[in-house]
Design a protein around this motif. Structure first.
Motif, PDB file in Angstrom:
ATOM      1  N   THR A  56      10.887  17.026  -0.599  1.00  0.00           N
ATOM      2  CA  THR A  56       9.606  16.338  -0.798  1.00  0.00           C
ATOM      3  C   THR A  56       9.332  15.401   0.370  1.00  0.00           C
ATOM      4  O   THR A  56      10.202  14.602   0.742  1.00  0.00           O
ATOM      5  CB  THR A  56       9.643  15.543  -2.121  1.00  0.00           C
ATOM      6  N   PRO A  57       8.128  15.486   0.965  1.00  0.00           N
ATOM      7  CA  PRO A  57       7.822  14.583   2.089  1.00  0.00           C
ATOM      8  C   PRO A  57       7.656  13.142   1.591  1.00  0.00           C
ATOM      9  O   PRO A  57       7.542  12.898   0.397  1.00  0.00           O
ATOM     10  CB  PRO A  57       6.506  15.132   2.639  1.00  0.00           C
ATOM     11  N   SER A  58       7.634  12.221   2.534  1.00  0.00           N
ATOM     12  CA  SER A  58       7.472  10.813   2.185  1.00  0.00           C
ATOM     13  C   SER A  58       6.042  10.566   1.673  1.00  0.00           C
ATOM     14  O   SER A  58       5.180  11.442   1.742  1.00  0.00           O
ATOM     15  CB  SER A  58       7.753   9.944   3.408  1.00  0.00           C
ATOM     16  N   GLU A  59       5.802   9.367   1.199  1.00  0.00           N
ATOM     17  CA  GLU A  59       4.511   9.068   0.574  1.00  0.00           C
ATOM     18  C   GLU A  59       3.454   8.603   1.568  1.00  0.00           C
ATOM     19  O   GLU A  59       2.303   8.367   1.195  1.00  0.00           O
ATOM     20  CB  GLU A  59       4.703   7.993  -0.509  1.00  0.00           C
ATOM     21  N   ASN A  85      10.554  19.297  -9.121  1.00  0.00           N
ATOM     22  CA  ASN A  85      10.686  19.781 -10.484  1.00  0.00           C
ATOM     23  C   ASN A  85      10.751  18.685 -11.540  1.00  0.00           C
ATOM     24  O   ASN A  85      10.178  18.797 -12.613  1.00  0.00           O
ATOM     25  CB  ASN A  85      11.952  20.655 -10.530  1.00  0.00           C
ATOM     26  N   ARG A  86      11.465  17.609 -11.236  1.00  0.00           N
ATOM     27  CA  ARG A  86      11.631  16.569 -12.247  1.00  0.00           C
ATOM     28  C   ARG A  86      10.524  15.535 -12.244  1.00  0.00           C
ATOM     29  O   ARG A  86      10.498  14.640 -13.078  1.00  0.00           O
ATOM     30  CB  ARG A  86      12.962  15.850 -12.015  1.00  0.00           C
ATOM     31  N   GLY A  87       9.655  15.632 -11.230  1.00  0.00           N
ATOM     32  CA  GLY A  87       8.554  14.682 -11.150  1.00  0.00           C
ATOM     33  C   GLY A  87       8.962  13.286 -10.715  1.00  0.00           C
ATOM     34  O   GLY A  87       8.198  12.332 -10.856  1.00  0.00           O
ATOM     35  N   LEU A  88      10.162  13.156 -10.161  1.00  0.00           N
ATOM     36  CA  LEU A  88      10.603  11.828  -9.723  1.00  0.00           C
ATOM     37  C   LEU A  88       9.962  11.419  -8.404  1.00  0.00           C
ATOM     38  O   LEU A  88       9.795  10.243  -8.121  1.00  0.00           O
ATOM     39  CB  LEU A  88      12.121  11.791  -9.558  1.00  0.00           C
ATOM     40  N   TYR A  89       9.634  12.404  -7.564  1.00  0.00           N
ATOM     41  CA  TYR A  89       9.080  12.110  -6.240  1.00  0.00           C
ATOM     42  C   TYR A  89       7.732  12.802  -6.060  1.00  0.00           C
ATOM     43  O   TYR A  89       7.592  13.980  -6.377  1.00  0.00           O
ATOM     44  CB  TYR A  89      10.052  12.563  -5.139  1.00  0.00           C
TER      45      TYR A  89
END
Lengths: 476, 476
Positions: free
Chosen positions: A85-88, A37-41
C-alpha cells in the motif's frame, strides 16, 4: 514517509514507458489498489503502471531513481501488513506486475518452472499439473496472489512442513534493481556456491531492494497417495504429542498438521457456506492432518490409519474421521482455510502471525489466552495455524456486543501483550506475513540495534536513491 | 592483495587479547596453518590468534578495524579453494576458532543443537547421537572440519539430496562483524519473516562479512531403517534413469545417490587400504544408493529391493549388491569418500567442483571428456559425485608417466575447457567448495557485472575497513 507529489509532466513520462492503455489514473480505477485486505491502510497514488516486460520495469525504476520518485510494487494485493500500500501523501506510484504473467518455461524432467512475477499462484499450480508435476506452495489466497509477492514475502502456507517456505521453493531470480539495472540470476541449480546469496536477500525483502520479475521454481512429483484426517482433541498439548508421533511415523510424507480451536469450528460452520462439523460431538481442539506419499496410495492409507490408531491408543485423540473422497478432503481444508474469513461476521478481529519453538506451543497458548482475557474480558480467542511449523495465527474476535471501533483501537495494546509472551518464548512476531508498515517500528524496537543497522546498510547499498517501496520493513 | 606487515607492538596488542599462551608466532608452529590441503596456496602470517569467546573475537576484530589489520578466519583448514589461507605478503593475521568448540545446548524435543564455530563436525554428530538424534551434514573431512567453516562455505556433502546444504540445516547464527559488533541471531524458529535474510548472507560468505561464532543447527530423528546398495551400470544416462526411479520410489527417504566411474574403483582398490570391488566383474559406471526411512527398518529393505528389481527389469543395472551389515555399508561409503585421496598416488590431479541441471549430466560427461582428451591425450578423467544434486567432482589425473608439474601448470587451461561446457549447460563452476582465492577472478569474469557489483556493495557495507578475509570471493 512524506514526499512531494510528482508533477503531471513526470507522471506522463512514466506513463509513456508502458503506454496510456496500461496505466490507471482515476480515483475510481485506483481505489481497489489503495486499500489492503484488512482495511488497516489506505494509501493515495496518482498513477499505477502496468509494465509488460522486464525492460519496461527497468525503464520505470531508472526514471524513478533519477527523479527521486517512490515506487510501490504490487502483485495480488493480498498482503496482510500493508507492504503493498502506498503512503497517504500521494507521492508514490504503484507498479503492478499483473501483465507480466507468463510462464516462461516448464521442464518436467529437470523439475523446474520459470514464472514471471505477475503469475497468479493458482496458474502456476495448473501449469505444473499439466505436465504431471506439483508446485507445493498452498495459500488461502492462491487464486489471486502472485508469484512476485509470494517471493517478496517469503510466503508460507499449509505445506511448509514438508516443502518449506517460498524461499525453499525457488532456485533462481530475475530482479530489477532500484537503479533500473537488471540482475539475471535465473539459475536452475540445486547446488551453486558462488558468492553471496543474493537470491535469499531479495526473497522476503518485501520489494524494498528491487522488483522480482521472474523466478525459477522447483516442481515435485505428484503424490501417489493422499490422505486427510480430522481429529478432535482435548488440548494443544495433545495435538503436539500427536504431531510428534506423526512426524516420526510419516517423515516428510507429513504434508500438513494444522491446529484449530472449537470456536473456529463454530465460526466456520456458522458463517461459511457448505462447512459442517464432521465429528458428532464438540471437542476443545482439532487437528487437520495431511499425508502425501510418493511411492503408492497404499502407503498413505496405512500411515493415516496407523497414526490414528496410535493417537487413540495413547489417549490423545477423542474422535477422528478420515476423508473418504477428494471432495471430503477439500471440504476439510476449506474449513481450515476459511477460518480467517469466518471471523469477519463476528465483528472486529485483532490478529497476530507469530511463531514459537514448537515445543512451547501449549504453554504459549495458555499464557497468551490468560493475558488477553485479563486485559479484555469476553474477548474470543480464535488461535489456529500451522502447528508443525510453530506458527499460530493468534486472532482475537471482539467480545459479543462490543463496539468494533473501540475494540480495533486496542490493536497495538493487545499486540504488545501477545508479542511480549512470544518474545519471552524466543518466538517471532511475524512468522509468515512479513513486516510491511504494520510491524516496522515494532521490529526496530525488539531487535538488537546492529540488526536493524545491517538492514539499513543493505537498503542504502541497493537503493541509494531511496525510491524502492520506502517506509516498508526498515525506516531509513 | 598487498598490505603492510603489522608492527611488533601491534602484534602484541592482538596477542594480549587472547593471552600469549593462545597465539602461534614461530614459523614452525604456523607452517601447517599456512598451507591448504591441495598445496595450491602457501600464505605467510606473523601471528595466529585463538580466542576462547565471542567477546575475544569481537575485541580482535575491533582492533583490526581500527588499525586496518587484515584477519583471515580459519577453522579446520580443510577448504579446497584457498579461502582459509592468508596472503603471501605476511600482512594478515589468522584467527582460529579451535578453542571455541563448545556445544552450548542440545534440545532433542525442539530438535536443535547450538554449536560454537570451532566445533568439529564429528563432535556435533556425537552430541546429536547422544540424545537419540541425528545431524545429517556428512563430509569426507568431518573428523577435522569445523562448524564455522561448514557454514561459511555452505558445505554440501553426501546427504544434501534429502537434507539440503548447510544453509538448510541452520536456523540461527551468532556473528561478530568486522567492526567487532556482535549480532545475536541465534533464533530457533522454523518460520520467521522479519526483515532481510541476514543469516543466509553470512552463510556461504567465506568469512568475508564477519565471523560465525555460533549457530543453531537442526537435528533430525535417527532413521529406523538404513540400506546401502552398490550397482554397476553402463553409462551416466543409465544412472540418471535409475535416479529418477529411486526418487519417485523413495521420495526424501533417498538420502544419497552417488555416481562413480570404473577408474575411481581402480584407484581406490589400488591405493586405499581395505577397499575392494564388491562386484564380480568390472562395469563402466557405478552408483552408491543410500536409503534411510523413519517409520521402520522394513520400509528401507522393501525400498532398496524394489528399486534394484526395477533397475534390473528396465535394463539399467548390470549387477548390484546390497550391504548386509553396518560394516559393509561403511565400506561402500569409504570407497566413495576416499576417491579423491586415491588420486594422489596417481600423480597430479586437476580438479573441478561443478554442477549442471541433473538432466544434463550425461551430455556434460560426454562432452567434457571429449574436450579434455582432445586437449590432453592420455589424461585420465575420474569424475564422480552427487548425481542427485547435479554436482560432479570432475577430477582429471595426469597421463601415466607424464611430468606432474607440467600437468598441474595446465590447471587454468583445463578449467577453462571444462567450465566452458558447464556454463553452456547453465551450470555452476563451484557447486559446493566455494570461491575463495581459486575462483575469484573467474567468477568476476563469468558473472554479469551487476552481480559482482552487488557483492562489492554488500562487502563495503559490512566491512568498511576491508579487514575481513580480504582477497577472497570478491575483489574490492
Amino acid at each position: 514517509m512524506t514526499g512531494t507529489a510528482p508533477s503531471p509532466e513526470l507522471l506522463d513520462r512514466f506513463a509513456a514507458i508502458v503506454g496510456e492503455a496500461n496505466v490507471l489514473r482515476s480515483a475510481q480505477d485506483l481505489a481497489p489498489r489503495l486499500i489492503e485486505n484488512r482495511g488497516l491502510y489506505h494509501g493515495k497514488s496518482p498513477l499505477l503502471l502496468k509494465p509488460a516486460s522486464t525492460e519496461e520495469v527497468s525503464a520505470i525504476l531508472k526514471l524513478a531513481s533519477e527523479t527521486g520518485t517512490a515506487i510501490v510494487p504490487q502483485t495480488g494485493n493480498t498482503g496482510l501488513v500493508g507492504g503493498q500500500t502506498p503512503s497517504e501523501d500521494g507521492s508514490q506510484l504503484i507498479l503492478s506486475l499483473e501483465r507480466m504473467n507468463r510462464i516462461r518455461d516448464v521442464d518436467p524432467v529437470a523439475n523446474v518452472l520459470v514464472a514471471e512475477g505477475g503469475c497468479i499462484l493458482a496458474d502456476v499450480h495448473k501449469a505444473a499439473d499439466a505436465v504431471g508435476r506439483m508446485f507445493p506452495l498452498s495459500l488461502g489466497s492462491e487464486g489471486s496472489c502472485r508469484i512476485g509477492g509470494n517471493l517478496s514475502t517469503n510466503a508460507g502456507g499449509t505445506a511448509v512442513l514438508a516443502y518449506g517456505n517460498m524461499r525453499n521453493l525457488c532456485l533462481g531470480l530475475e530482479v530489477v534493481l532500484p537503479t533500473g539495472e537488471i540482475w539475471n540470476g535465473l539459475r536452475r541449480l540445486k547446488k551453486d556456491n558462488t558468492g553471496y546469496d543474493l537470491r535469499d536477500l531479495f526473497i522476503g525483502a518485501e520489494g524494498t531492494l528491487g522488483i522480482i520479475t521472474a523466478a525459477v521454481l522447483k516442481l515435485f512429483p505428484q503424490p501417489a497417495g493422499h490422505q486427510v484426517a480430522f481429529a478432535g482433541l482435548a488440548s494443544p498439548d495433545a495435538a503436539l504429542k500427536l504431531f510428534e508421533k506423526a512426524s516420526n511415523l510419516c517423515g516428510t510424507a507429513l504434508t500438513g498438521f494444522e491446529l484449530m480451536p472449537r470456536i473456529g469450528i463454530d465460526f466456520t460452520t456458522r458463517h461459511i457456506q457448505g462447512v459442517r462439523d464432521p465429528l458428532e460431538n464438540p471437542h476443545a481442539w482439532y487437528t487437520l492432518i495431511d499425508i502425501s506419499t510418493n511411492d503408492s496410495a497404499a502407503t498413505a492409507e496405512t500411515m493415516v490409519q496407523t497414526l490414528l490408531e496410535q493417537g487413540f491408543e495413547a489417549g490423545l485423540i477423542e474422535d477422528a474421521v478420515i476423508a473418504s473422497s477428494v471432495a471430503q478432503q477439500k471440504a476439510l481444508w476449506h474449513m481450515r482455510e476459511s477460518m480467517s474469513d469466518a471471523q469477519k461476521p463476528e465483528g472486529g478481529s485483532i490478529k497476530h502471525d507469530v511463531s514459537v519453538p514448537i515445543s512451547k506451543i501449549p504453554s504459549f497458548m495458555a499464557e497468551a489466552e490468560k493475558a488477553v482475557l485479563a486485559a479484555m474480558p469476553g474477548a474470543r480467542v480464535c488461535a489456529f495455524g500451522h502447528l508443525g511449523d510453530g506458527n499460530i495465527h493468534y486472532n482475537i474476535s471482539q467480545p459479543v456486543g462490543a463496539d468494533k471501533a473501540e475494540f480495533i483501537a486496542r490493536w497495538r495494546e493487545i499486540n504488545a501483550i501477545v508479542h511480549g509472551i512470544v518474545l519471552e518464548a524466543g518466538g517471532s512476531i511475524s512468522a509468515e506475513h512479513g513486516i510491511g508498515q504494520l510491524k516496522r517500528d515494532e521490529l526496530a524496537h525488539i531487535r538488537p540495534e546492529i540488526e536493524i543497522d545491517l538492514m539499513r546498510r543493505i537498503k542504502h547499498a541497493f537503493d541509494p536513491a531511496g525510491i524502492m517501496n520506502p517506509g516498508k520493513v526498515v525506516s531509513v
